[in-house]
Design a protein around this motif. Structure first.
Motif, short mmCIF file in Angstrom:
data_model
loop_
_atom_site.label_atom_id
_atom_site.label_comp_id
_atom_site.label_asym_id
_atom_site.label_seq_id
_atom_site.Cartn_x
_atom_site.Cartn_y
_atom_site.Cartn_z
N ILE A 60 1.23 -1.27 0.27
CA ILE A 60 -0.30 0.03 0.25
C ILE A 60 0.92 1.38 0.16
O ILE A 60 0.51 2.03 -0.79
N LEU A 61 1.65 1.47 1.10
CA LEU A 61 2.80 2.58 1.23
C LEU A 61 3.65 2.68 -0.17
O LEU A 61 3.61 3.57 -0.91
N MET A 62 4.30 1.57 -0.75
CA MET A 62 4.99 1.78 -2.40
C MET A 62 3.45 2.33 -3.86
O MET A 62 3.76 3.34 -3.66
N GLN A 63 2.76 1.57 -3.51
CA GLN A 63 1.95 1.84 -4.61
C GLN A 63 0.92 3.76 -4.29
O GLN A 63 1.37 4.10 -5.28
N GLN A 64 1.45 3.73 -3.45
CA GLN A 64 0.88 4.72 -3.04
C GLN A 64 1.88 6.42 -3.50
O GLN A 64 1.10 7.21 -2.95
N SER A 65 2.95 6.18 -2.49
CA SER A 65 3.89 6.57 -2.86
C SER A 65 4.33 7.19 -4.57
O SER A 65 4.56 8.36 -4.67
N VAL A 66 4.18 5.64 -4.88
CA VAL A 66 5.03 5.74 -6.62
C VAL A 66 3.28 6.79 -7.06
O VAL A 66 4.05 8.04 -8.24
N ASN A 100 7.17 -10.18 -8.76
CA ASN A 100 6.59 -10.36 -8.13
C ASN A 100 6.38 -9.14 -7.73
O ASN A 100 5.07 -9.31 -6.82
N ASN A 101 6.08 -7.93 -8.02
CA ASN A 101 5.98 -6.60 -8.47
C ASN A 101 4.30 -6.68 -7.76
O ASN A 101 4.23 -5.98 -9.43
N THR A 102 3.29 -5.71 -6.65
CA THR A 102 1.92 -5.53 -7.89
C THR A 102 2.30 -4.05 -7.98
O THR A 102 1.14 -3.97 -8.35
N CYS A 103 3.21 -4.03 -8.33
CA CYS A 103 3.37 -2.28 -8.41
C CYS A 103 4.25 -1.98 -9.84
O CYS A 103 4.00 -0.30 -9.99
#
Length: 226
Positions: A60-66, A100-103
């Motif tokens: 979630i942190l990764m998705q939102q920040s990117v 494996n990266n979901t973002c």
């Protein structure tokens, strides 16, 4: 005195994970349009904070920040701050190649936006970074350690989610189109690559017709044109 929104931006580097998450939850919606200016508060400190958050293991942190960085990269000043960070660009491109990266797809959008800056050509000198969570068979997909070659492999072999069930890599076509504006980019596409004996531009031709993704078709057409 900082406004409430500027104070919220400053929470992105809070030592408390829960506070950083709340800040991200509330700031995604302000990363487009006129409200983007709040991210320039405190000498654009938020950009560094967001780049750090993009490396978090939390999806979630990764998705939102990117997502926020991708939105902000429409602003030339903020885009330069992101693109001039060679280590972050290497991380971003390498993470796209993490199967494996979901973002991965939103990262492709950010990378394509950064390709508007001259510094993007640094990617031709970069080697793919390997992440602990990557599957052991990743190296069977990539015949080269060079990042540009790996991105090409993702695009060609990963269409229709064949490599990563979370990503189709279509927006890499726009990245290729922008990087082909530079001499070094054009040379890459028309030279036979040592690792597989194939000219990259020839790999893209199949995607110009009879392919469902308009994004992929248009990006490839622009790459060829450039």
């Amino acid at each position: 005195m900082p406004t409430q929104l500027e104070e919220l931006v400053s929470f992105l580097h809070s030592p408390q994970p829960a506070v950083r998450q709340i800040a991200l939850d509330n700031l995604v919606g302000f990363s487009t349009g006129a409200s983007q200016s709040i991210f320039k508060y405190d000498n654009c400190r938020a950009i560094q904070d967001l780049k750090e958050l993009a490396k978090e293991k939390s999806k979630i942190l990764m998705q939102q920040s990117v997502t926020i960085l991708a939105n902000l990269s429409g602003d030339p000043e903020l885009r330069r701050l992101i693109a001039n960070d060679a280590a972050f660009v290497k991380y971003l491109a390498s993470k796209i190649c993490d199967l494996n990266n979901t973002c991965a797809d939103i990262m492709c959008i950010l990378l394509s936006n950064l390709a508007k800056e001259d510094t993007i050509t640094q990617i031709f000198d970069a080697e793919r970074e390997i992440f602990d969570e990557q599957a052991e068979n990743d190296n069977k997909v990539f015949g080269s350690t060079k990042l540009m070659d790996c991105l090409m492999d993702c695009f060609v072999k990963g269409c229709d989610r064949k490599l990563n069930k979370y990503a189709n890599f279509d927006y890499l076509s726009y990245f290729f189109a922008d990087i082909a504006r530079f001499k070094r980019g054009r040379e890459y596409f028309i030279q036979t690559q040592e690792y597989d004996g194939v000219t990259p531009i020839s790999k893209l031709l199949v995607f110009t017709e009879k392919y469902d993704s308009k994004t992929r078709r248009e990006g490839v057409a622009s790459t060829i044109k450039n």
